[in-house]
Scaffold this motif. Structure first.
Motif, mmCIF file in Angstrom:
data_model
loop_
_atom_site.group_PDB
_atom_site.id
_atom_site.type_symbol
_atom_site.label_atom_id
_atom_site.label_comp_id
_atom_site.label_asym_id
_atom_site.label_seq_id
_atom_site.Cartn_x
_atom_site.Cartn_y
_atom_site.Cartn_z
ATOM 1 N N UNK A 78 0.792 -1.225 0.000
ATOM 2 C CA UNK A 78 0.000 0.000 0.000
ATOM 3 C C UNK A 78 0.822 1.271 0.000
ATOM 4 N N UNK A 79 2.133 1.159 -0.275
ATOM 5 C CA UNK A 79 2.988 2.348 -0.289
ATOM 6 C C UNK A 79 2.538 3.317 -1.384
ATOM 7 N N UNK A 80 2.010 2.756 -2.477
ATOM 8 C CA UNK A 80 1.692 3.608 -3.630
ATOM 9 C C UNK A 80 0.533 4.553 -3.373
ATOM 10 N N UNK A 81 -0.210 4.344 -2.285
ATOM 11 C CA UNK A 81 -1.338 5.235 -2.006
ATOM 12 C C UNK A 81 -0.945 6.431 -1.145
ATOM 13 N N UNK A 82 0.315 6.474 -0.686
ATOM 14 C CA UNK A 82 0.730 7.541 0.220
ATOM 15 C C UNK A 82 1.143 8.798 -0.542
ATOM 16 N N UNK A 83 1.118 9.950 0.153
ATOM 17 C CA UNK A 83 1.554 11.215 -0.447
ATOM 18 C C UNK A 83 3.039 11.131 -0.803
ATOM 19 N N UNK A 84 3.391 11.766 -1.895
ATOM 20 C CA UNK A 84 4.807 11.847 -2.258
ATOM 21 C C UNK A 84 5.333 10.598 -2.916
ATOM 22 N N UNK A 85 4.452 9.634 -3.188
ATOM 23 C CA UNK A 85 4.940 8.380 -3.771
ATOM 24 C C UNK A 85 5.509 8.602 -5.164
ATOM 25 N N UNK A 86 4.795 9.408 -5.968
ATOM 26 C CA UNK A 86 5.201 9.539 -7.365
ATOM 27 C C UNK A 86 6.593 10.150 -7.488
ATOM 28 N N UNK A 87 6.847 11.226 -6.725
ATOM 29 C CA UNK A 87 8.164 11.856 -6.834
ATOM 30 C C UNK A 87 9.248 10.941 -6.276
ATOM 31 N N UNK A 88 8.958 10.259 -5.167
ATOM 32 C CA UNK A 88 9.952 9.354 -4.595
ATOM 33 C C UNK A 88 10.198 8.183 -5.537
ATOM 34 N N UNK A 89 9.120 7.688 -6.147
ATOM 35 C CA UNK A 89 9.246 6.590 -7.104
ATOM 36 C C UNK A 89 10.113 7.026 -8.281
ATOM 37 N N UNK A 90 9.919 8.293 -8.698
ATOM 38 C CA UNK A 90 10.695 8.809 -9.827
ATOM 39 C C UNK A 90 12.189 8.794 -9.511
ATOM 40 N N UNK A 91 12.539 9.226 -8.289
ATOM 41 C CA UNK A 91 13.954 9.340 -7.933
ATOM 42 C C UNK A 91 14.587 7.972 -7.721
ATOM 43 N N UNK A 92 13.857 7.052 -7.073
ATOM 44 C CA UNK A 92 14.490 5.805 -6.632
ATOM 45 C C UNK A 92 14.141 4.601 -7.508
ATOM 46 N N UNK A 93 12.981 4.604 -8.152
ATOM 47 C CA UNK A 93 12.506 3.339 -8.713
ATOM 48 C C UNK A 93 11.981 3.455 -10.136
ATOM 49 N N UNK A 94 12.161 4.615 -10.786
ATOM 50 C CA UNK A 94 11.599 4.754 -12.126
ATOM 51 C C UNK A 94 12.520 4.107 -13.162
ATOM 52 N N UNK A 95 12.147 4.243 -14.409
ATOM 53 C CA UNK A 95 12.973 3.716 -15.486
ATOM 54 C C UNK A 95 13.322 4.837 -16.449
ATOM 55 N N UNK A 96 14.505 4.764 -17.038
ATOM 56 C CA UNK A 96 14.972 5.764 -17.979
ATOM 57 C C UNK A 96 14.952 5.141 -19.366
ATOM 58 N N UNK A 97 14.424 5.897 -20.350
ATOM 59 C CA UNK A 97 14.408 5.371 -21.708
ATOM 60 C C UNK A 97 15.733 5.698 -22.387
ATOM 61 N N UNK A 98 16.423 4.667 -22.802
ATOM 62 C CA UNK A 98 17.693 4.844 -23.523
ATOM 63 C C UNK A 98 17.635 3.938 -24.743
ATOM 64 N N UNK A 99 17.674 4.537 -25.900
ATOM 65 C CA UNK A 99 17.644 3.733 -27.119
ATOM 66 C C UNK A 99 16.387 2.896 -27.233
ATOM 67 N N UNK A 100 15.247 3.455 -26.760
ATOM 68 C CA UNK A 100 13.974 2.760 -26.901
ATOM 69 C C UNK A 100 13.742 1.672 -25.881
#
Lengths: 353, 329
Positions: free
Chosen positions: A167-189
């Motif tokens: 249930x972490x994804x329902x908390x405030x600030x999840x999206x920005x924290x997810x972006x910094x620590x757990x997102x994905x970067x597109x490189x060469x598709x």
């Protein structure tokens, strides 16, 4: 052997009058570099998917989270100590973040900071006890390892009633924290996990610190000979405690990345990983006795682990054998490093004489 | 204060990644005639490949039977079955990603931690790979877009066990829960209580301390002599419970099967064992994926396909023991 204290003098000593081939051979990460190339070529030859860009993104992912911890563990091992609590601490961090956000409605960023404070506190405790009592860090951190393991399950069940906190994804600030620590970067598709960036940055920073700063010299010095290091004015206790805190800081980062990626955490997560971190560091040229090793080597050790774990999938081998390959790799790397270290000692003697 | 240096390092590192990547892709081009960046699937035409990614740890007896089922189906249908497993959800999702990269023709996943696997599973589906969930995660299976879920519904299995306990003429049964907070165990006890009709107590023990579990069950039987039945939810706990019988007149029954349990059933120490038939959880999804790939068939009509409850009783115990010896029950 370690008698110098000023960085320029040490550089001179290491560079002076050593042949180029021998200089290459004495690098601690050489064994792991060769190992990594062998594994890379091997699996690339067998599987076209392994050498494709999505394949690379896939095996860099397990290498990255392992590498983040392995680099810190390598620094600690160069400083002459172990930390067996690092693997379980990733679950502790994850549980703190998951419970604070999902049960108490705390903002994710605040929870991440609180988890960092707790993790650094555990590192401080490990380091302080080791330095003050003179007990082997193996025993001290074995104690914290078991304590954390019990706390993880006990506290999780006490507060949430289950061993799987989500249930972490329902908390405030999840999206920005997810972006910094757990997102994905597109490189060469292809999507690359952002943890790979963290890993590379940390490897670069650790290498810089170890090889180019006074603190780095202190780390090698306290690992080589603590008494001698203290005699020439190295703050041995402070250096060691800070190394333990670095390791727990890395465990915090791995734990944070994991919980934000999975949005949930299992109370028994991370058990056994502490040994994998040590394996990566040892494959990368660290000695169990301290005073020798490299951050790049530990990263290469992590890379070998990542390539092997996913390579076995791509080649279609039975995963039951994975641990066997890992163990064989460890033994081979240690034997190679032993050979290289003999060489290193000879050439150092030659240089300082 | 370290910011500028760090960002410089970041930039350096990123260039390093880029260099590494171009380096590698150049190496591919130099290699055996693979074209540009897009993945080339080199798959022997006609032979399908399915990946099974479970959450069982290597060496777990239950999952070994599932794996045997899947591999046997692979042999029967002439398809490749690749089995991977990890108890760590992150590793499990990395295995799923690897299968997706390989463009397998079907994916079978057990979802002990559905939330954690969701991104990887939806990536697989985006890549056009049909997914079947097995064992755990029945509730999420449909929402995640799986073709069908293959497993045992714990409530239904509990109800069947309750009916059987009732037909044995029991009046007061203890349901032994061996893991606090494991919802599937609660579902089993609840289901059994619904159909049993008599009095059903709960008893909490710890599966990791079977000696203590034995004495707890013995104490319960001594303290309340009206208890005439014990239902355990795990084979190891069942064996522990049987050894706690003492002078009591209680009848014992359990969920799940092991060679000890089959022996106890054969000797009449256990009245029955509820079997979720793990072999089917490996065999059926491979069959279903094969049917889907070759004939477009979808089994189940939107409902899960139940592999249990099957029952091991004195009548079939000898036969089941034979199958268990070859690793299929």
């Amino acid at each position: 052997m370690t008698t110098t204290s000023t960085p320029p003098a040490e550089r001179d000593e290491r560079v002076a009058e050593v042949g180029r081939v021998r200089r290459l051979l004495v690098r601690p990460e050489l064994g792991s570099l060769i190992g990594a190339i062998v594994v890379l070529v091997f699996f690339s030859a067998l599987s076209p998917v392994f050498r494709s860009v999505p394949g690379i993104a896939n095996w860099l992912d397990p290498a990255s989270t392992l590498g983040i911890a392995a680099v810190a563990v390598a620094m600690l091992m160069i400083g002459g100590e172990f930390d067996l609590s690092a693997g379980v601490m990733t679950a502790t961090v994850g549980l703190i973040i998951a419970i604070l956000t999902s049960v108490y409605g705390v903002n994710v960023w605040l929870a991440v900071v609180i988890a960092a404070v707790v993790a650094l506190g555990i590192g401080l405790f490990n380091g302080y006890v080791v330095v003050r009592t003179g007990l082997p860090s193996f025993i001290v951190t074995l104690g914290t390892y078991l304590m954390l393991q019990g706390l993880n399950i006990g506290v999780a069940k006490l507060i949430t009633g289950t061993v799987l906190v989500g249930g972490v994804q329902r908390a405030d600030g999840f999206l920005s924290a997810h972006f910094v620590f757990a997102s994905s970067v597109v490189l060469g598709g292809t999507l690359f996990k952002v943890s790979i960036v963290w890993w590379l940055v940390l490897t670069a920073v650790a290498t810089y610190v170890l090889l180019r700063t006074r603190y780095g010299n202190w780390v090698f010095a306290v690992g080589g000979d603590k008494a001698a290091a203290r005699n020439v004015g190295v703050p041995a206790a402070r250096t060691k405690i800070s190394l333990f805190m670095t390791t727990s800081g890395a465990a915090w980062l791995v734990g944070t990345i994991t919980v934000l990626r999975l949005t949930s955490v299992q109370a028994n997560q991370g058990i056994g990983n502490e040994l994998i971190y040590i394996v990566a560091a040892v494959i990368g040229g660290c000695l169990l006795t301290g005073g020798f090793g490299s951050a790049v080597g530990a990263s290469l050790g992590a890379l070998i682990f990542g390539m092997t774990s996913q390579g076995i999938v791509y080649v279609g081998w039975d995963a039951d054998w994975f641990k066997f390959f890992l163990g064989a790799m460890l033994l081979l790397a240690v034997l190679a490093n032993r050979f290289v270290r003999r060489y290193a000692e000879q050439s150092r003697k030659g240089a300082t004489a | 204060m370290k910011w500028s240096r760090r960002s410089k390092v970041t930039a350096l590192a990123l260039t390093a990644v880029a260099a590494l990547l171009t380096g590698c892709s150049n190496a591919i081009d130099a290699g055996p005639g693979a074209g540009a960046a897009p993945v080339v699937t080199v798959k022997p035409k006609g032979r399908l490949t399915f990946a099974l990614v479970s959450h069982g740890t290597a060496g777990d007896p239950f999952w070994t039977i599932v794996k045997n089922g899947a591999e046997q189906a692979g042999r029967d249908l002439d398809v490749n079955v690749e089995y991977q497993s990890s108890g760590d959800p992150q590793t499990q999702s990395q295995y799923i990603d690897a299968a997706t990269n390989q463009h397998v023709d079907g994916l079978i996943v057990s979802m002990a931690n559905p939330e954690a696997l969701k991104p990887s599973i939806s990536n697989a589906e985006k890549a056009g790979i049909p997914v079947i969930t097995i064992n755990a995660g029945e509730d999420q299976s449909k929402a995640f877009g799986a073709l069908v879920h293959v497993g045992q519904n714990e409530t239904i299995a509990g109800q069947a066990a309750g009916t059987r306990l009732k037909s044995l003429g029991l009046h007061h049964v203890v349901c032994v829960i061996h893991e606090a907070g494991n919802t599937s165990l609660d579902q089993r006890c609840n289901g059994a209580a619904q159909t049993f009709g008599g009095k059903m107590d709960r008893l909490q023990v710890d599966v990791n301390d079977l000696a203590a579990a034995t004495s707890t069950i013995r104490a319960k039987l001594q303290e309340d002599t009206s208890i005439d039945g014990v239902l355990t939810l795990n084979p190891a706990v069942a064996t522990a419970a049987v050894s706690a019988k003492g002078d009591s007149k209680a009848t014992f029954a359990t969920f799940d099967v092991s060679s000890d349990v089959i022996n106890d059933v054969k000797q009449g120490k256990l009245a029955f064992a509820v079997d979720q038939q793990p072999y089917l959880q490996g065999y059926l999804p491979v069959q279903f994926l094969h049917l889907y790939a070759t004939n477009g068939d979808v089994v189940g009509g939107g409902k899960p396909v139940l592999t249990g409850p099957g029952f091991v009783t004195k009548d079939n115990a000898a036969q089941v023991a034979k199958y268990a010896a070859r690793g299929t029950r």
